[in-house]
Scaffold this motif. Structure first.
Motif, PDB file in Angstrom:
ATOM      1  N   VAL A  48      -6.948   0.864   8.761  1.00 19.69           N
ATOM      2  CA  VAL A  48      -6.499   0.964   7.373  1.00 19.69           C
ATOM      3  C   VAL A  48      -7.704   1.361   6.529  1.00 19.69           C
ATOM      4  CG1 VAL A  48      -5.547  -0.255   5.381  1.00 19.69           C
ATOM      5  CG2 VAL A  48      -4.705  -0.784   7.687  1.00 19.69           C
ATOM      6  N   MET A  49      -7.767   2.641   6.184  1.00 22.46           N
ATOM      7  CA  MET A  49      -8.834   3.136   5.311  1.00 22.46           C
ATOM      8  C   MET A  49      -8.282   3.081   3.887  1.00 22.46           C
ATOM      9  SD  MET A  49     -11.271   3.705   7.407  1.00 22.46           S
ATOM     10  CE  MET A  49     -12.437   4.643   6.418  1.00 22.46           C
ATOM     11  N   LEU A  50      -8.618   2.016   3.187  1.00 25.09           N
ATOM     12  CA  LEU A  50      -8.009   1.712   1.893  1.00 25.09           C
ATOM     13  C   LEU A  50      -8.862   2.231   0.735  1.00 25.09           C
ATOM     14  CD1 LEU A  50      -5.697   0.258   0.405  1.00 25.09           C
ATOM     15  CD2 LEU A  50      -7.087  -1.829   0.497  1.00 25.09           C
ATOM     16  N   SER A  51      -8.394   3.295   0.100  1.00 22.03           N
ATOM     17  CA  SER A  51      -9.120   3.887  -1.024  1.00 22.03           C
ATOM     18  C   SER A  51      -8.828   3.123  -2.313  1.00 22.03           C
ATOM     19  CB  SER A  51      -8.706   5.353  -1.196  1.00 22.03           C
ATOM     20  OG  SER A  51      -9.167   5.858  -2.432  1.00 22.03           O
ATOM     21  N   VAL A  52      -9.881   2.879  -3.089  1.00 18.66           N
ATOM     22  CA  VAL A  52      -9.712   2.241  -4.394  1.00 18.66           C
ATOM     23  C   VAL A  52      -9.968   3.252  -5.516  1.00 18.66           C
ATOM     24  CG1 VAL A  52     -10.205  -0.101  -3.615  1.00 18.66           C
ATOM     25  CG2 VAL A  52     -12.101   1.374  -4.295  1.00 18.66           C
ATOM     26  N   ASP A  53      -9.854   4.538  -5.189  1.00 17.99           N
ATOM     27  CA  ASP A  53      -9.988   5.588  -6.201  1.00 17.99           C
ATOM     28  C   ASP A  53      -8.899   5.437  -7.253  1.00 17.99           C
ATOM     29  OD1 ASP A  53     -12.007   7.951  -5.559  1.00 17.99           O
ATOM     30  OD2 ASP A  53     -11.265   7.195  -3.650  1.00 17.99           O
TER      31      ASP A  53
ATOM     32  N   MET B  50       0.855  -1.185   0.000  1.00 13.45           N
ATOM     33  CA  MET B  50       0.000   0.000   0.000  1.00 13.45           C
ATOM     34  C   MET B  50       0.892   1.236   0.000  1.00 13.45           C
ATOM     35  SD  MET B  50      -2.704  -1.154   3.000  1.00 13.45           S
ATOM     36  CE  MET B  50      -1.429  -1.069   4.284  1.00 13.45           C
ATOM     37  N   VAL B  51       0.261   2.406  -0.127  1.00 14.94           N
ATOM     38  CA  VAL B  51       1.000   3.661  -0.041  1.00 14.94           C
ATOM     39  C   VAL B  51       0.174   4.653   0.770  1.00 14.94           C
ATOM     40  CG1 VAL B  51       0.052   4.483  -2.240  1.00 14.94           C
ATOM     41  CG2 VAL B  51       2.151   5.494  -1.344  1.00 14.94           C
ATOM     42  N   ARG B  52       0.838   5.361   1.678  1.00 16.69           N
ATOM     43  CA  ARG B  52       0.165   6.379   2.480  1.00 16.69           C
ATOM     44  C   ARG B  52      -0.110   7.615   1.626  1.00 16.69           C
ATOM     45  NH1 ARG B  52       0.958   5.344   8.066  1.00 16.69           N
ATOM     46  NH2 ARG B  52       2.671   3.880   8.506  1.00 16.69           N
ATOM     47  N   LEU B  53      -0.908   8.519   2.165  1.00 18.12           N
ATOM     48  CA  LEU B  53      -1.216   9.744   1.433  1.00 18.12           C
ATOM     49  C   LEU B  53       0.008  10.626   1.234  1.00 18.12           C
ATOM     50  CD1 LEU B  53      -4.716  10.896   2.769  1.00 18.12           C
ATOM     51  CD2 LEU B  53      -4.152   9.664   0.677  1.00 18.12           C
ATOM     52  N   ASP B  54       1.036  10.443   2.071  1.00 17.93           N
ATOM     53  CA  ASP B  54       2.257  11.235   1.896  1.00 17.93           C
ATOM     54  C   ASP B  54       3.242  10.554   0.947  1.00 17.93           C
ATOM     55  OD1 ASP B  54       3.231   9.127   3.376  1.00 17.93           O
ATOM     56  OD2 ASP B  54       3.882  10.326   5.091  1.00 17.93           O
ATOM     57  N   GLY B  55       2.803   9.421   0.357  1.00 21.83           N
ATOM     58  CA  GLY B  55       3.642   8.724  -0.611  1.00 21.83           C
ATOM     59  C   GLY B  55       4.516   7.631  -0.021  1.00 21.83           C
TER      60      GLY B  55
ATOM     61  N   TYR C  65     -10.547  14.335   8.398  1.00 22.56           N
ATOM     62  CA  TYR C  65     -10.387  13.017   9.005  1.00 22.56           C
ATOM     63  C   TYR C  65      -8.923  12.785   9.374  1.00 22.56           C
ATOM     64  CZ  TYR C  65     -15.071  12.071   7.175  1.00 22.56           C
ATOM     65  OH  TYR C  65     -16.415  12.125   6.899  1.00 22.56           O
ATOM     66  N   THR C  66      -8.706  12.073  10.477  1.00 25.19           N
ATOM     67  CA  THR C  66      -7.341  11.827  10.945  1.00 25.19           C
ATOM     68  C   THR C  66      -6.961  10.352  10.937  1.00 25.19           C
ATOM     69  OG1 THR C  66      -8.111  11.751  13.255  1.00 25.19           O
ATOM     70  CG2 THR C  66      -7.372  13.886  12.400  1.00 25.19           C
ATOM     71  N   PHE C  67      -7.897   9.469  10.576  1.00 27.93           N
ATOM     72  CA  PHE C  67      -7.535   8.053  10.523  1.00 27.93           C
ATOM     73  C   PHE C  67      -6.559   7.811   9.368  1.00 27.93           C
ATOM     74  CE2 PHE C  67     -12.112   8.179   8.908  1.00 27.93           C
ATOM     75  CZ  PHE C  67     -11.765   8.473   7.600  1.00 27.93           C
ATOM     76  N   PRO C  68      -5.734   6.764   9.464  1.00 29.21           N
ATOM     77  CA  PRO C  68      -4.745   6.472   8.423  1.00 29.21           C
ATOM     78  C   PRO C  68      -5.417   6.059   7.105  1.00 29.21           C
ATOM     79  CG  PRO C  68      -4.172   5.388  10.485  1.00 29.21           C
ATOM     80  CD  PRO C  68      -5.587   5.867  10.628  1.00 29.21           C
TER      81      PRO C  68
ATOM     82  N   HIS D 292       0.742  -6.891  10.900  1.00 27.32           N
ATOM     83  CA  HIS D 292       0.433  -8.139  11.589  1.00 27.32           C
ATOM     84  C   HIS D 292       0.957  -8.073  13.018  1.00 27.32           C
ATOM     85  CE1 HIS D 292       0.104 -10.542   7.561  1.00 27.32           C
ATOM     86  NE2 HIS D 292      -1.011  -9.899   7.863  1.00 27.32           N
ATOM     87  N   GLY D 293       0.212  -8.652  13.928  1.00 26.41           N
ATOM     88  CA  GLY D 293       0.530  -8.539  15.348  1.00 26.41           C
ATOM     89  C   GLY D 293      -0.392  -7.546  16.031  1.00 26.41           C
ATOM     90  N   LYS D 294      -1.164  -6.818  15.207  1.00 26.49           N
ATOM     91  CA  LYS D 294      -2.155  -5.879  15.718  1.00 26.49           C
ATOM     92  C   LYS D 294      -3.540  -6.302  15.231  1.00 26.49           C
ATOM     93  CE  LYS D 294       1.033  -1.954  15.217  1.00 26.49           C
ATOM     94  NZ  LYS D 294       1.189  -0.575  14.673  1.00 26.49           N
ATOM     95  N   VAL D 295      -4.566  -5.818  15.902  1.00 24.70           N
ATOM     96  CA  VAL D 295      -5.917  -5.942  15.359  1.00 24.70           C
ATOM     97  C   VAL D 295      -6.007  -4.914  14.234  1.00 24.70           C
ATOM     98  CG1 VAL D 295      -8.380  -5.621  15.799  1.00 24.70           C
ATOM     99  CG2 VAL D 295      -6.924  -6.664  17.544  1.00 24.70           C
ATOM    100  N   ILE D 296      -6.525  -5.317  13.087  1.00 22.43           N
ATOM    101  CA  ILE D 296      -6.613  -4.405  11.948  1.00 22.43           C
ATOM    102  C   ILE D 296      -8.073  -4.183  11.571  1.00 22.43           C
ATOM    103  CG2 ILE D 296      -5.944  -3.977   9.553  1.00 22.43           C
ATOM    104  CD1 ILE D 296      -3.605  -5.932   9.985  1.00 22.43           C
ATOM    105  N   PHE D 297      -8.463  -2.923  11.549  1.00 25.18           N
ATOM    106  CA  PHE D 297      -9.788  -2.529  11.072  1.00 25.18           C
ATOM    107  C   PHE D 297      -9.570  -2.007   9.663  1.00 25.18           C
ATOM    108  CE2 PHE D 297     -13.203   0.452  10.257  1.00 25.18           C
ATOM    109  CZ  PHE D 297     -14.321  -0.111  10.858  1.00 25.18           C
ATOM    110  N   LEU D 298      -9.918  -2.817   8.671  1.00 19.62           N
ATOM    111  CA  LEU D 298      -9.681  -2.482   7.264  1.00 19.62           C
ATOM    112  C   LEU D 298     -10.994  -2.123   6.581  1.00 19.62           C
ATOM    113  CD1 LEU D 298      -8.125  -2.451   4.533  1.00 19.62           C
ATOM    114  CD2 LEU D 298      -8.414  -4.938   4.475  1.00 19.62           C
ATOM    115  N   ASN D 299     -11.059  -0.903   6.062  1.00 21.01           N
ATOM    116  CA  ASN D 299     -12.262  -0.443   5.363  1.00 21.01           C
ATOM    117  C   ASN D 299     -11.890  -0.089   3.927  1.00 21.01           C
ATOM    118  OD1 ASN D 299     -13.972   2.243   4.537  1.00 21.01           O
ATOM    119  ND2 ASN D 299     -15.243   0.833   5.710  1.00 21.01           N
ATOM    120  N   VAL D 300     -12.544  -0.740   2.964  1.00 23.95           N
ATOM    121  CA  VAL D 300     -12.303  -0.479   1.545  1.00 23.95           C
ATOM    122  C   VAL D 300     -13.363   0.505   1.067  1.00 23.95           C
ATOM    123  CG1 VAL D 300     -12.029  -1.497  -0.742  1.00 23.95           C
ATOM    124  CG2 VAL D 300     -11.380  -2.816   1.291  1.00 23.95           C
TER     125      VAL D 300
END
Length: 208
Positions: A131-136, A79-84, A152-155, A93-101
């Protein structure tokens, strides 16, 4: 001879509706308007996410054993963050992940974002990753502009490789809750209310 006169009253009601819809689509406001309507639906509590009973803490030995018995969700996914900045999904992995597509053009995605932001502010931590995963397809700039506008401040991330098969869905938004061992514990397809006591407790217990 009587001349026919024009009056707005003679225009049928459906014509006003068609004109309004046309203006909304031409200006790009239809996503926000539909999203606002669906946000009101969420406020009624009729679309709360349904998760199973809160899980109990899992020992590290059990987690290790479980992780070797199946392929961890998102293995090899980039993946890539908004800052590139590039991010490997496996680093979470090792964390609970809340993934929203989601996507900026998706009204139900837009509608549920405020309550996801609220959930993030309450439970987001070193043990629970969002993980707020944009498919734009419009690139980073389009998504950056939208997120900054909304405050919004979530990743937020974008795809940097093919979407893993386990995260593919026929529609968006789709949300996955993934255990620290990398197992998908819950999948929610469609609009839902996540900032509820049930979901918060589920995430917190899964992170123990």
């Amino acid at each position: 001879m009587n001349k026919s006169t024009f009056s707005f009253r003679s225009i049928p009601g459906w014509a006003y509706t068609v004109a309004l819809v046309g203006v909304l689509y031409l200006t790009g406001l239809h996503t926000e308007v539909i999203g606002q309507v669906q946000r009101l639906l969420l406020a009624t509590g009729l679309k709360e996410a349904e998760v199973s009973a809160p899980v109990t803490a899992v020992s590290s030995d059990s987690e290790s054993a479980a992780s070797t018995s199946f392929k961890r969700a998102g293995t090899g996914f980039e993946m890539v963050r908004l800052d590139g900045t590039p991010v490997n999904f496996e680093s979470l992995h090792g964390k609970v992940i809340f993934l929203n597509v989601w996507a900026t053009w998706c009204p139900p995605c837009v509608a549920e974002m405020p309550n996801i932001q609220s959930l993030y502010e309450k439970v987001g931590s070193e043990k629970i990753a969002f993980v707020m995963l944009s498919v734009d397809e419009g690139g980073l700039a389009k998504v950056q502009k939208y997120i900054q506008k909304k405050g919004y401040t979530f990743p937020v991330y974008l795809l940097a490789s093919a979407m893993p098969q386990e995260f593919e869905s026929a529609s968006i938004p789709t949300t996955f809750i993934i255990s620290p061992a990398g197992k998908i514990m819950h999948t929610q397809v469609g609009l839902a209310q996540y900032d509820t006591e049930e979901v918060r407790n589920y995430l917190l217990n899964l992170a123990k």
